[in-house]
Design an enzyme around this catalytic site. Structure first.
Site, PDB file in Angstrom:
ATOM      1  N   PRO A  11      55.985  13.225  22.652  1.00 60.62           N
ATOM      2  CG  PRO A  11      54.165  12.678  21.286  1.00 60.62           C
ATOM      3  CD  PRO A  11      55.663  12.521  21.410  1.00 60.62           C
ATOM      4  CB  CYS A  12      55.386  12.880  27.901  1.00 58.59           C
ATOM      5  SG  CYS A  12      56.278  14.424  28.122  1.00 58.59           S
ATOM      6  CG  HIS A  13      52.029  17.324  25.213  1.00 59.19           C
ATOM      7  ND1 HIS A  13      53.229  17.115  24.554  1.00 59.19           N
ATOM      8  CD2 HIS A  13      51.119  17.647  24.253  1.00 59.19           C
ATOM      9  CE1 HIS A  13      53.043  17.317  23.254  1.00 59.19           C
ATOM     10  NE2 HIS A  13      51.770  17.638  23.047  1.00 59.19           N
TER      11      HIS A  13
END
Length: 181
Positions: free
Chosen positions: A132-134
């Site tokens: 989950p880079c967001h």
């Protein structure tokens, strides 16, 4: 051998890629670094790993935390791998900063790590959403650094019911420093 599957999400098309070990890529159509690292000789075929990733996406886009992770096999340097491992530890609906991740890496390695270096690794995450880079934001609350586009980053955080009141979109992403509501 690499295999691919196209998935139609509420935010647009997604290309999934996997080898026999795990998921190697998950990219929104047209995103920055789209299909980076994908073998030219890949085959469009629904494998068990791609089916698990597709199931994960269906649960995720229904607004629920999936509760499982398909097998992952992202390719990258040891530094990038270390950053991606930290991304997997960010809880659903929560965020962290590039600086906080740099601090965690420095603690683990005993060496100074810059937030910019972390940002580069986060930006080259080949398995977005699942890794989950967001969920990574600027220390000031700036919503920057999502290869899929700032609009998708906002939508993903909202889908996870993240408190958006302290975040803003920087001027260079359009408009004034807009508060995200």
């Amino acid at each position: 051998m690499m295999y691919t599957l196209h998935y139609d999400s509420p935010l647009g098309g997604i290309l999934l890629a996997a080898d026999d070990v795990g998921l190697t890529g998950l990219w929104f159509d047209g995103e920055l670094y789209f299909a980076e690292g994908l073998d030219l000789g890949h085959t469009a075929q629904k494998t068990p790993i791609l089916q698990q990733a597709e199931r994960w996406l269906k649960v995720y886009f229904s607004g629920r935390e999936p509760g499982f992770t398909p097998p992952l096999h992202p390719m990258g340097s040891s530094f990038r791998q270390a950053v991606w491992e930290l991304l997997l530890q960010i809880p659903y609906g929560q965020t962290t900063t590039y600086g906080a991740l740099a601090g965690q890496l420095a603690e683990q390695s005993g060496k100074r790590v810059s937030a910019q270096a972390v940002g580069g690794a986060v930006g080259h995450n080949p398995v977005s959403l699942i890794v989950p880079c967001h969920r990574v934001v600027g220390t000031s609350g700036s919503l920057t650094g999502y290869a899929g586009g700032i609009d998708k980053k906002i939508s993903l955080l909202e889908l996870e019911h993240t408190d958006m009141s302290r975040f803003f979109v920087p001027k260079n992403y359009g408009g004034d420093f807009l508060n995200v509501q």
